[in-house]
Design a protein around this motif. Sequence first.
Motif, PDB file in Angstrom:
ATOM      1  N   CYS A 186      26.307 -11.474 -14.589  1.00  0.00           N
ATOM      2  CA  CYS A 186      25.549 -12.637 -14.150  1.00  0.00           C
ATOM      3  C   CYS A 186      24.172 -12.595 -14.791  1.00  0.00           C
ATOM      4  CB  CYS A 186      25.452 -12.692 -12.626  1.00  0.00           C
ATOM      5  SG  CYS A 186      24.634 -11.254 -11.882  1.00  0.00           S
ATOM      6  N   VAL A 187      23.469 -13.719 -14.719  1.00  0.00           N
ATOM      7  CA  VAL A 187      22.149 -13.824 -15.342  1.00  0.00           C
ATOM      8  C   VAL A 187      21.200 -14.525 -14.378  1.00  0.00           C
ATOM      9  CG1 VAL A 187      20.811 -14.804 -17.244  1.00  0.00           C
ATOM     10  CG2 VAL A 187      23.113 -13.927 -17.668  1.00  0.00           C
ATOM     11  N   LEU A 188      20.007 -13.961 -14.232  1.00  0.00           N
ATOM     12  CA  LEU A 188      18.937 -14.600 -13.472  1.00  0.00           C
ATOM     13  C   LEU A 188      17.983 -15.203 -14.485  1.00  0.00           C
ATOM     14  CD1 LEU A 188      17.623 -15.099 -10.674  1.00  0.00           C
ATOM     15  CD2 LEU A 188      16.408 -12.939 -10.967  1.00  0.00           C
ATOM     16  N   LEU A 189      17.892 -16.522 -14.506  1.00  0.00           N
ATOM     17  CA  LEU A 189      17.100 -17.202 -15.529  1.00  0.00           C
ATOM     18  C   LEU A 189      16.486 -18.462 -14.969  1.00  0.00           C
ATOM     19  CD1 LEU A 189      19.510 -18.923 -18.131  1.00  0.00           C
ATOM     20  CD2 LEU A 189      19.913 -18.695 -15.670  1.00  0.00           C
ATOM     21  N   HIS A 234      21.338 -22.076  -7.035  1.00  0.00           N
ATOM     22  CA  HIS A 234      19.885 -22.291  -7.012  1.00  0.00           C
ATOM     23  C   HIS A 234      19.195 -21.195  -6.201  1.00  0.00           C
ATOM     24  CE1 HIS A 234      16.083 -24.538  -6.678  1.00  0.00           C
ATOM     25  NE2 HIS A 234      16.093 -24.191  -5.403  1.00  0.00           N
ATOM     26  N   ILE A 235      18.098 -20.680  -6.736  1.00  0.00           N
ATOM     27  CA  ILE A 235      17.303 -19.673  -6.024  1.00  0.00           C
ATOM     28  C   ILE A 235      16.003 -20.296  -5.506  1.00  0.00           C
ATOM     29  CG2 ILE A 235      16.179 -17.420  -6.148  1.00  0.00           C
ATOM     30  CD1 ILE A 235      19.223 -17.335  -6.478  1.00  0.00           C
ATOM     31  N   SER A 251      32.878 -14.320  -7.613  1.00  0.00           N
ATOM     32  CA  SER A 251      31.998 -15.435  -7.256  1.00  0.00           C
ATOM     33  C   SER A 251      31.356 -15.240  -5.892  1.00  0.00           C
ATOM     34  CB  SER A 251      32.773 -16.757  -7.279  1.00  0.00           C
ATOM     35  OG  SER A 251      33.056 -17.144  -8.603  1.00  0.00           O
ATOM     36  N   ASP A 252      32.125 -14.732  -4.942  1.00  0.00           N
ATOM     37  CA  ASP A 252      31.566 -14.524  -3.600  1.00  0.00           C
ATOM     38  C   ASP A 252      30.435 -13.493  -3.630  1.00  0.00           C
ATOM     39  OD1 ASP A 252      33.287 -16.366  -2.508  1.00  0.00           O
ATOM     40  OD2 ASP A 252      34.741 -14.879  -1.794  1.00  0.00           O
ATOM     41  N   ASP A 253      30.598 -12.466  -4.457  1.00  0.00           N
ATOM     42  CA  ASP A 253      29.537 -11.465  -4.596  1.00  0.00           C
ATOM     43  C   ASP A 253      28.273 -12.091  -5.174  1.00  0.00           C
ATOM     44  OD1 ASP A 253      30.798  -9.288  -3.520  1.00  0.00           O
ATOM     45  OD2 ASP A 253      31.382  -8.408  -5.433  1.00  0.00           O
ATOM     46  N   PHE A 254      28.436 -12.950  -6.177  1.00  0.00           N
ATOM     47  CA  PHE A 254      27.280 -13.569  -6.806  1.00  0.00           C
ATOM     48  C   PHE A 254      26.562 -14.509  -5.839  1.00  0.00           C
ATOM     49  CE2 PHE A 254      30.073 -12.988 -10.707  1.00  0.00           C
ATOM     50  CZ  PHE A 254      29.545 -11.748 -10.990  1.00  0.00           C
ATOM     51  N   ALA A 303      17.493 -19.714 -11.149  1.00  0.00           N
ATOM     52  CA  ALA A 303      18.908 -19.798 -10.765  1.00  0.00           C
ATOM     53  C   ALA A 303      19.655 -18.541 -11.187  1.00  0.00           C
ATOM     54  CB  ALA A 303      19.556 -21.028 -11.399  1.00  0.00           C
ATOM     55  N   LEU A 304      20.737 -18.281 -10.486  1.00  0.00           N
ATOM     56  CA  LEU A 304      21.670 -17.221 -10.855  1.00  0.00           C
ATOM     57  C   LEU A 304      22.916 -17.892 -11.403  1.00  0.00           C
ATOM     58  CD1 LEU A 304      22.073 -14.072 -10.664  1.00  0.00           C
ATOM     59  CD2 LEU A 304      23.442 -14.532  -8.615  1.00  0.00           C
ATOM     60  N   ILE A 305      23.369 -17.460 -12.584  1.00  0.00           N
ATOM     61  CA  ILE A 305      24.559 -18.058 -13.186  1.00  0.00           C
ATOM     62  C   ILE A 305      25.592 -16.975 -13.474  1.00  0.00           C
ATOM     63  CG2 ILE A 305      23.199 -19.921 -14.219  1.00  0.00           C
ATOM     64  CD1 ILE A 305      23.616 -18.523 -16.949  1.00  0.00           C
TER      65      ILE A 305
END
Length: 298
Positions: free
Chosen positions: A148-151, A164-165, A285-288, A275-277
């Motif tokens: 995953c990526v936090l961007l 969305h964060i 997906s549930d973990d993310f 956002a986290l993607i």
Amino acid sequence: MSTYLPTIKQLQYLVSLHEHKHFGRAADASYVSQSTLSAGIRELESLLGVTLVERSRRVVRFTALGDQVVEKAHRLLREAEELSDLVQAAGKPLSGTLRMSVIPTIAPFMLPHMLPRLKRERPDLKLLLREETSQDAVESLQHGRVDCVLLALPFGTGEVEVEHISDDKLFVAFPKDDPRDPPDSIPPSMIDEGRLLLLEDGHCLRDHALAACARPEMRANAAIIGTSLHTLVQMVDNDLGLTMLPKMALDAGILNDTDVVARPLKSAQASREIALIWRKNSPRSDDFKLLAEELRAG
């Protein structure tokens, strides 16, 4: 028909060499010796009966077939990762190893507050972090190097899931006692594009700042020289110009011990979305989504 099937390890070595274009760096990235990586790739070529890599003293060049094999290898490795993720997702939520890329305009300001709490509350989670520019992080996600990526959005990410964060407002930072210092906010029309300092290519904050100002001439005239927000702040502190900073950097104290002040940018687009993607249809997906909740908690 050949009964030989490449091993995951051989494909990983090949992909790493394609990425780094250097046997030593590829070996370091794969945590093996250079001779081990080279032998693995030679064995792969021998058993396939083809040349994938043209070697010389100075250059590593992939053949046309080698490029095609690497492209297939990326997909196979991604499928293998998803197989592992599927098994891992069946266990305890948000546990095990999770690889996340974070862009440099978020990592130093958000992670120091979040990581200690995450370690306390999610002791079974092993979070492996890598700091990369937006473009490199998205490429790592697509090739399966991270989960995953936090961007910051907007940014071209391809087909991904998005959580969305927060929204992060943009500010204009300039030397203290600047005669043009307004009492509340700064409209884009007040910004001298000849003094505007921005991050170098590859950082999405540069594009966010320019888009918020909606002044095409800024893209041509702004000095794109900074490698980090801390570098830009030091340049502004030395009266070399002005820059744009996100609110999370201000909240983290990036202007502490400087003679730099910041005012909100007065624009309808003066913010970026944190956002986290992750890849679509990921079994984790549930973990993310749980991780996104932890990130929103601050």
